[in-house]
Design a protein around this motif. Structure first.
Motif, mmCIF file in Angstrom:
data_model
loop_
_atom_site.group_PDB
_atom_site.id
_atom_site.type_symbol
_atom_site.label_atom_id
_atom_site.label_comp_id
_atom_site.label_asym_id
_atom_site.label_seq_id
_atom_site.Cartn_x
_atom_site.Cartn_y
_atom_site.Cartn_z
ATOM 1 N N MET A 137 46.380 42.160 30.944
ATOM 2 C CA MET A 137 45.828 43.374 31.520
ATOM 3 C C MET A 137 45.067 44.095 30.412
ATOM 4 O O MET A 137 45.602 44.352 29.352
ATOM 5 N N ASN A 138 43.830 44.426 30.691
ATOM 6 C CA ASN A 138 43.053 45.125 29.673
ATOM 7 C C ASN A 138 43.269 46.638 29.765
ATOM 8 O O ASN A 138 43.903 47.143 30.697
ATOM 9 N N PHE A 139 42.745 47.325 28.794
ATOM 10 C CA PHE A 139 42.957 48.772 28.693
ATOM 11 C C PHE A 139 42.448 49.518 29.925
ATOM 12 O O PHE A 139 43.111 50.423 30.423
ATOM 13 N N MET A 140 41.283 49.140 30.429
ATOM 14 C CA MET A 140 40.726 49.837 31.598
ATOM 15 C C MET A 140 41.602 49.626 32.833
ATOM 16 O O MET A 140 41.803 50.558 33.610
ATOM 17 N N GLU A 141 42.119 48.427 33.008
ATOM 18 C CA GLU A 141 43.017 48.175 34.144
ATOM 19 C C GLU A 141 44.291 48.994 34.011
ATOM 20 O O GLU A 141 44.802 49.522 34.997
ATOM 21 N N LEU A 142 44.794 49.090 32.796
ATOM 22 C CA LEU A 142 45.997 49.884 32.547
ATOM 23 C C LEU A 142 45.751 51.355 32.865
ATOM 24 O O LEU A 142 46.580 52.006 33.506
ATOM 25 N N MET A 143 44.608 51.875 32.451
ATOM 26 C CA MET A 143 44.284 53.277 32.739
ATOM 27 C C MET A 143 44.135 53.504 34.243
ATOM 28 O O MET A 143 44.585 54.518 34.767
ATOM 29 N N GLN A 144 43.527 52.553 34.939
ATOM 30 C CA GLN A 144 43.388 52.673 36.386
ATOM 31 C C GLN A 144 44.758 52.636 37.061
ATOM 32 O O GLN A 144 45.021 53.406 37.988
ATOM 33 N N LEU A 145 45.629 51.761 36.586
ATOM 34 C CA LEU A 145 46.976 51.673 37.141
ATOM 35 C C LEU A 145 47.736 52.975 36.936
ATOM 36 O O LEU A 145 48.425 53.456 37.854
ATOM 37 N N LYS A 146 47.602 53.590 35.767
ATOM 38 C CA LYS A 146 48.264 54.867 35.513
ATOM 39 C C LYS A 146 47.736 55.949 36.464
ATOM 40 O O LYS A 146 48.510 56.761 36.980
ATOM 41 N N GLU A 147 46.436 55.945 36.711
ATOM 42 C CA GLU A 147 45.850 56.921 37.637
ATOM 43 C C GLU A 147 46.354 56.693 39.063
ATOM 44 O O GLU A 147 46.705 57.645 39.764
ATOM 45 N N GLU A 148 46.412 55.431 39.482
ATOM 46 C CA GLU A 148 46.916 55.120 40.818
ATOM 47 C C GLU A 148 48.386 55.512 40.955
ATOM 48 O O GLU A 148 48.811 55.991 42.006
ATOM 49 N N TRP A 149 49.179 55.311 39.892
ATOM 50 C CA TRP A 149 50.581 55.713 39.903
ATOM 51 C C TRP A 149 50.688 57.224 40.057
ATOM 52 O O TRP A 149 51.548 57.723 40.787
ATOM 53 N N ALA A 150 49.827 57.968 39.396
ATOM 54 C CA ALA A 150 49.837 59.435 39.514
ATOM 55 C C ALA A 150 49.552 59.857 40.958
ATOM 56 O O ALA A 150 50.199 60.770 41.486
ATOM 57 N N HIS A 151 48.608 59.192 41.601
ATOM 58 C CA HIS A 151 48.317 59.509 43.006
ATOM 59 C C HIS A 151 49.500 59.140 43.907
ATOM 60 O O HIS A 151 49.838 59.890 44.825
ATOM 61 N N PHE A 152 50.125 57.994 43.643
ATOM 62 C CA PHE A 152 51.304 57.586 44.405
ATOM 63 C C PHE A 152 52.401 58.633 44.269
ATOM 64 O O PHE A 152 53.030 59.011 45.259
#
Length: 74
Positions: free
Chosen positions: A1-16
């Motif tokens: 998982m690259n850094f951008m995917e990790l940042m996107q995942l963190k953002e999606e987790w925040a929305h969840f």
């Protein structure tokens, strides 16, 4: 998982978390008070048509190590 995917995942987790505020609190309490080697985790999913699926797992030492790594990510 690259850094951008990790940042996107963190953002999606925040929305969840904002859509389901009690669930992360539940996970945190379970992690703090109940997850240890030998713990059995059971999950049941009920589809809108009423069909249910169940599964369970017994937590192993290796699982705890993975959970600790994931916890640091979020």
């Amino acid at each position: 998982m690259n850094f951008m995917e990790l940042m996107q995942l963190k953002e999606e987790w925040a929305h969840f978390r904002s859509r389901h505020p009690k669930f992360p609190l539940f996970l945190k309490a379970v992690h703090r008070e109940a997850i240890m080697e030998g713990t059995v985790i059971e999950i049941q999913v009920t589809a809108p048509d009423g069909k249910t699926m169940n599964s369970n797992l017994k937590v192993r030492k290796e699982d705890l190590e993975l959970l600790k790594r994931l916890e640091k990510m979020f």
